[in-house]
Design a protein around this motif. Structure first.
Motif, mmCIF file in Angstrom:
data_model
loop_
_atom_site.group_PDB
_atom_site.id
_atom_site.type_symbol
_atom_site.label_atom_id
_atom_site.label_comp_id
_atom_site.label_asym_id
_atom_site.label_seq_id
_atom_site.Cartn_x
_atom_site.Cartn_y
_atom_site.Cartn_z
ATOM 1 N N THR A 21 0.927 -1.220 -0.047
ATOM 2 C CA THR A 21 -0.042 -0.050 -0.053
ATOM 3 C C THR A 21 0.873 1.077 -0.058
ATOM 4 O O THR A 21 0.552 2.278 -0.838
ATOM 5 C CB THR A 21 -0.995 -0.021 1.277
ATOM 6 N N ILE A 22 1.808 1.277 0.708
ATOM 7 C CA ILE A 22 2.727 2.259 0.813
ATOM 8 C C ILE A 22 3.624 2.554 -0.424
ATOM 9 O O ILE A 22 3.660 3.651 -0.815
ATOM 10 C CB ILE A 22 3.730 2.240 1.947
ATOM 11 N N ASP A 23 4.017 1.554 -1.066
ATOM 12 C CA ASP A 23 4.488 1.519 -2.525
ATOM 13 C C ASP A 23 3.646 1.969 -3.570
ATOM 14 O O ASP A 23 4.145 2.813 -4.300
ATOM 15 C CB ASP A 23 5.168 0.210 -2.802
ATOM 16 N N PHE A 24 2.247 1.833 -3.304
ATOM 17 C CA PHE A 24 1.494 2.208 -4.447
ATOM 18 C C PHE A 24 1.241 3.617 -4.100
ATOM 19 O O PHE A 24 1.113 4.235 -5.252
ATOM 20 C CB PHE A 24 0.180 1.490 -4.129
ATOM 21 N N PHE A 25 1.026 4.187 -2.903
ATOM 22 C CA PHE A 25 0.890 5.671 -3.023
ATOM 23 C C PHE A 25 2.434 6.590 -3.289
ATOM 24 O O PHE A 25 2.149 7.417 -3.829
ATOM 25 C CB PHE A 25 0.616 5.887 -1.319
ATOM 26 N N LEU A 26 3.317 5.700 -3.109
ATOM 27 C CA LEU A 26 4.684 6.571 -3.428
ATOM 28 C C LEU A 26 4.831 6.508 -4.767
ATOM 29 O O LEU A 26 5.222 7.601 -5.424
ATOM 30 C CB LEU A 26 5.851 5.780 -2.646
#
Length: 99
Positions: free
Chosen positions: A36-41
């Motif tokens: 999820t964090i990778d997606f937002f980044l």
């Protein structure tokens, strides 16, 4: 100690199995949050999405004004402002549901 050997082996195996299941659960949870964090980044690094989010606040005001004016949903959905708001909210919803 000899009569207890048949009981110790399955007990150790059950404890090891419990630890393995817990480890898998924790690993999946961490991987899901990391994805999820990778997606937002990744979305923050994409220039077209950055431009989309920069216009989001202005377009929300426009869509809100159209609603206050009593426009029908069919009229609102065809505007570019609505499409921008809709796209931004869809991007955020995907990330939150996966968290």
């Amino acid at each position: 100690m000899l009569p207890y050997a048949p009981l110790v082996t399955p007990s150790v195996a059950m404890v090891a199995g419990g630890i393995a299941i817990y480890s898998i659960h924790v690993t999946r949870s961490i991987a899901r949050k990391r994805a999820t964090i990778d997606f937002f980044l990744k979305t923050e690094a994409d220039s077209s999405i950055v431009k989309l989010f920069q216009t989001f606040d202005e377009h929300v005001v426009v869509v809100s004004g159209l609603i206050d004016q009593g426009k029908t949903l069919r009229e609102i959905v065809t505007t570019t402002e609505y499409k921008t708001v809709h796209a931004c909210l869809n991007i955020l919803e995907v990330g939150i549901r996966r968290l």
